[in-house]
Design a protein around this motif. Structure first.
Motif, PDB file in Angstrom:
ATOM      1  N   PHE A  31      -0.381   3.925   1.851  1.00 57.15           N
ATOM      2  CA  PHE A  31      -0.479   4.713   2.953  1.00 57.15           C
ATOM      3  C   PHE A  31       0.134   3.717   4.030  1.00 57.15           C
ATOM      4  CE2 PHE A  31      -4.451   7.042   1.752  1.00 57.15           C
ATOM      5  CZ  PHE A  31      -3.826   7.410   0.113  1.00 57.15           C
ATOM      6  N   ARG A  32      -0.006   4.285   5.346  1.00 55.08           N
ATOM      7  CA  ARG A  32      -0.101   3.033   5.932  1.00 55.08           C
ATOM      8  C   ARG A  32      -0.733   3.337   6.962  1.00 55.08           C
ATOM      9  NH1 ARG A  32       2.735   1.409   3.342  1.00 55.08           N
ATOM     10  NH2 ARG A  32       4.349   0.327   3.640  1.00 55.08           N
ATOM     11  N   CYS A  33      -2.380   3.692   7.162  1.00 57.23           N
ATOM     12  CA  CYS A  33      -2.955   4.118   8.415  1.00 57.23           C
ATOM     13  C   CYS A  33      -3.063   3.448   9.468  1.00 57.23           C
ATOM     14  CB  CYS A  33      -4.847   3.807   7.439  1.00 57.23           C
ATOM     15  SG  CYS A  33      -4.874   4.315   5.908  1.00 57.23           S
ATOM     16  N   GLY A  84      -4.561  -4.442   1.265  1.00 56.53           N
ATOM     17  CA  GLY A  84      -3.508  -3.718   0.453  1.00 56.53           C
ATOM     18  C   GLY A  84      -3.815  -2.722  -0.494  1.00 56.53           C
ATOM     19  N   GLU A  85      -3.646  -2.209  -1.550  1.00 58.94           N
ATOM     20  CA  GLU A  85      -3.954  -0.723  -2.506  1.00 58.94           C
ATOM     21  C   GLU A  85      -4.194  -1.374  -3.547  1.00 58.94           C
ATOM     22  OE1 GLU A  85      -6.047   1.566  -2.087  1.00 58.94           O
ATOM     23  OE2 GLU A  85      -5.910   1.362  -4.364  1.00 58.94           O
ATOM     24  N   TYR A 102      -4.674   2.637  11.915  1.00 60.25           N
ATOM     25  CA  TYR A 102      -5.304   1.283  12.909  1.00 60.25           C
ATOM     26  C   TYR A 102      -4.961   0.256  11.538  1.00 60.25           C
ATOM     27  CZ  TYR A 102      -8.699   2.767   8.917  1.00 60.25           C
ATOM     28  OH  TYR A 102      -9.022   3.775   7.441  1.00 60.25           O
ATOM     29  N   CYS A 103      -4.776   0.359  10.203  1.00 59.16           N
ATOM     30  CA  CYS A 103      -4.333  -0.969   9.121  1.00 59.16           C
ATOM     31  C   CYS A 103      -2.839  -1.305   9.702  1.00 59.16           C
ATOM     32  CB  CYS A 103      -5.002  -0.300   8.793  1.00 59.16           C
ATOM     33  SG  CYS A 103      -4.638  -1.901   6.685  1.00 59.16           S
ATOM     34  N   CYS A 155       0.519  -1.192   0.103  1.00 57.72           N
ATOM     35  CA  CYS A 155      -0.173  -0.005   0.432  1.00 57.72           C
ATOM     36  C   CYS A 155       0.648   1.240   0.326  1.00 57.72           C
ATOM     37  CB  CYS A 155      -0.751   0.354   1.557  1.00 57.72           C
ATOM     38  SG  CYS A 155      -2.457   1.179   1.309  1.00 57.72           S
ATOM     39  N   SER A 194      -5.339  -5.318   5.911  1.00 56.78           N
ATOM     40  CA  SER A 194      -4.284  -5.694   4.706  1.00 56.78           C
ATOM     41  C   SER A 194      -4.244  -6.784   3.512  1.00 56.78           C
ATOM     42  CB  SER A 194      -3.117  -4.435   4.258  1.00 56.78           C
ATOM     43  OG  SER A 194      -2.195  -5.053   5.356  1.00 56.78           O
ATOM     44  N   ASN A 253      -7.859   3.400  -1.615  1.00 52.68           N
ATOM     45  CA  ASN A 253      -7.918   4.830  -0.567  1.00 52.68           C
ATOM     46  C   ASN A 253      -7.799   5.445  -1.614  1.00 52.68           C
ATOM     47  OD1 ASN A 253      -5.254   5.196  -2.323  1.00 52.68           O
ATOM     48  ND2 ASN A 253      -4.081   4.076  -0.388  1.00 52.68           N
TER      49      ASN A 253
HETATM   50 FE1  SF4 Z   1      -4.810   2.482   4.886  1.00 52.54          FE
HETATM   51 FE2  SF4 Z   1      -6.544   0.399   2.962  1.00 52.54          FE
HETATM   52 FE3  SF4 Z   1      -3.816   0.773   3.007  1.00 52.54          FE
HETATM   53 FE4  SF4 Z   1      -4.604  -0.528   4.944  1.00 52.54          FE
HETATM   54  S1  SF4 Z   1      -4.563  -0.998   2.813  1.00 52.54           S
HETATM   55  S2  SF4 Z   1      -2.673   1.026   5.166  1.00 52.54           S
HETATM   56  S3  SF4 Z   1      -6.257   0.733   4.922  1.00 52.54           S
HETATM   57  S4  SF4 Z   1      -5.032   2.325   2.842  1.00 52.54           S
END
Ligand code: SF4
Ligand code: SAM
Length: 344
Positions: free
Chosen positions: A37-39, A81-82, A41-42, A35, A340, A113
């Motif tokens: 991003f590194r949200c 993941g993304e 909560y995820c 991904c 993810s 995302n």
């Molecule tokens: Fe955020 Fe989705 Fe990436 Fe998880 S998989 S870090 S929720 S964007």
């Protein structure tokens, strides 16, 4: 290389039924564990991703998805993941689009995302996609950065606009996090109403070790709804999308608000779905560890017979339901996989 076009496309059979009488008609596929991003909560910030050899190729993913479609799956959702950061992803999506054309599949969709939508929106529509889910927890750029660690709100909003312009119907998914985005929900509801997007709120689930006390983030949606009801008129709706959300019409905006409440309301009795990871593990329940390894089966035989047998045998093991518990005495995650890995 285009995802395979030579694989068999024989007519669908009736859906496979699990031991509790539920027809399995919905497959979610996590096409990558990676991904951009590194949200919070995820994922942890320093995630270790899987080696390439462990990941199903696009052709293998097509083969497994197509076997499910032949076995009665009517809805396919790609996630991660993304999903849009997987190299060559449009080859897979275009290939799977053939099942829409043949009528074997009702819907091919995506959870994203939004970071890559500006680039892909038109291609997704051309491949036959009509609806997508975009995850967005806040409209505040600073909070967005804090929550996603690596994301940029302006890029996501441009992506969402591109998707809207391409003709894709959009549902926004927001995870409700206590003390984090509580102040943002009114703005999200109003904005979704203005833009014509449905909005679904999700309870945080205890998946994967992310190095934070999840109990501190957990915010039961029953409480969220009671709070929102002080400012918005929420009228129960019988709208259904094939997913687990319960919907309400928001009178003031004319929009729809859904609640996904795995923690406070167990929706397992009507569960019609199974989940495939990018490594070919088939999980029968998001919240349990029952699984079957389809990668070995796919790689061992060119014919799809053993694959179909393995899918049938796996569905026979689908558990009755999950048993997520968030509580201070149970520090380790209830399910060790990150979201993810299995896909949201
Ligand atoms: Fe955020 Fe989705 Fe990436 Fe998880 S998989 S870090 S929720 S964007
Ligand atoms: N990257 C894509 C995205 O963010 O939409 C797809 C994968 S992401 C894992 C799918 C969904 O899972 C997102 O809406 C995300 O907010 C949600 N999610 C991730 N971790 C979660 C958790 N622990 N509890 C509840 N939802 C979670």
């Amino acid at each position: 290389m285009a995802a395979t076009t030579t694989l068999s496309n024989t007519p669908a059979t009736d859906p496979v039924i699990d031991p509790f009488g539920r027809s399995i008609t919905y497959l979610r596929v996590s096409v990558t564990d990676r991904c951009d991003f590194r949200c919070v909560y995820c994922m942890a910030e320093d995630m270790t991703f899987l080696p390439k050899k462990d990941i199903l190729t696009l052709d293998e993913l097509d083969r497994v998805c197509s076997a499910f479609v032949r076995m009665g799956v009517r809805k396919l959702r790609l996630t991660g993941g993304e999903p849009l950061v997987r190299r060559g992803i449009m080859n897979l999506i275009n290939g799977l689009g053939r099942h829409l054309e043949s009528g074997l599949l009702d819907e091919l969709t995506l959870t994203t995302n939004g970071s890559q939508l500006e680039r892909f929106a038109d291609q997704l529509y051309a491949a036959g996609m009509r609806r997508i889910n975009v995850s967005l927890d806040t409209l505040d750029p600073d909070l967005f950065k804090k929550l996603t660690r690596w994301g940029r709100l302006d890029q996501v909003l441009r992506g969402i606009q591109a998707a809207k312009d391409a003709g894709l119907k959009i549902k926004i998914n927001a995870v409700a996090l206590k003390g984090v985005n509580d102040g943002e929900l009114d703005r999200l509801i109003a904005w979704c109403g203005d833009e014509g997007f449905d909005l679904t709120l999700i309870e945080v689930m205890p998946m994967g070790d992310i190095g934070e006390q999840r109990v501190d983030q957990y915010w039961p949606l029953s409480m969220v709804r009671a709070d929102l009801a002080q400012r918005w008129t929420l009228e129960e709706s019988d709208h259904k999308t094939g997913g687990p959300a319960r919907y309400f019409d928001v009178k003031e905006t004319g929009g729809r608000l859904g609640f996904i409440t795995p923690m406070t309301h167990n929706f397992c009795e009507s569960c019609n779905r199974v989940r495939l990871t990018c490594t070919g593990m088939l999980y029968l329940c998001l919240g349990q560890n029952d699984s079957a390894d389809l990668k070995e089966v796919v790689r061992a035989a060119e014919s799809d017979g053993p694959l179909e047998d393995a899918i049938r045998a796996a569905i026979a093991l689908k558990p009755k339901g999950h048993d997520f518990i968030i509580d201070r005495r149970r520090r380790p995650a209830a399910v060790p996989r990150h979201m993810s890995t299995t896909g949201g």
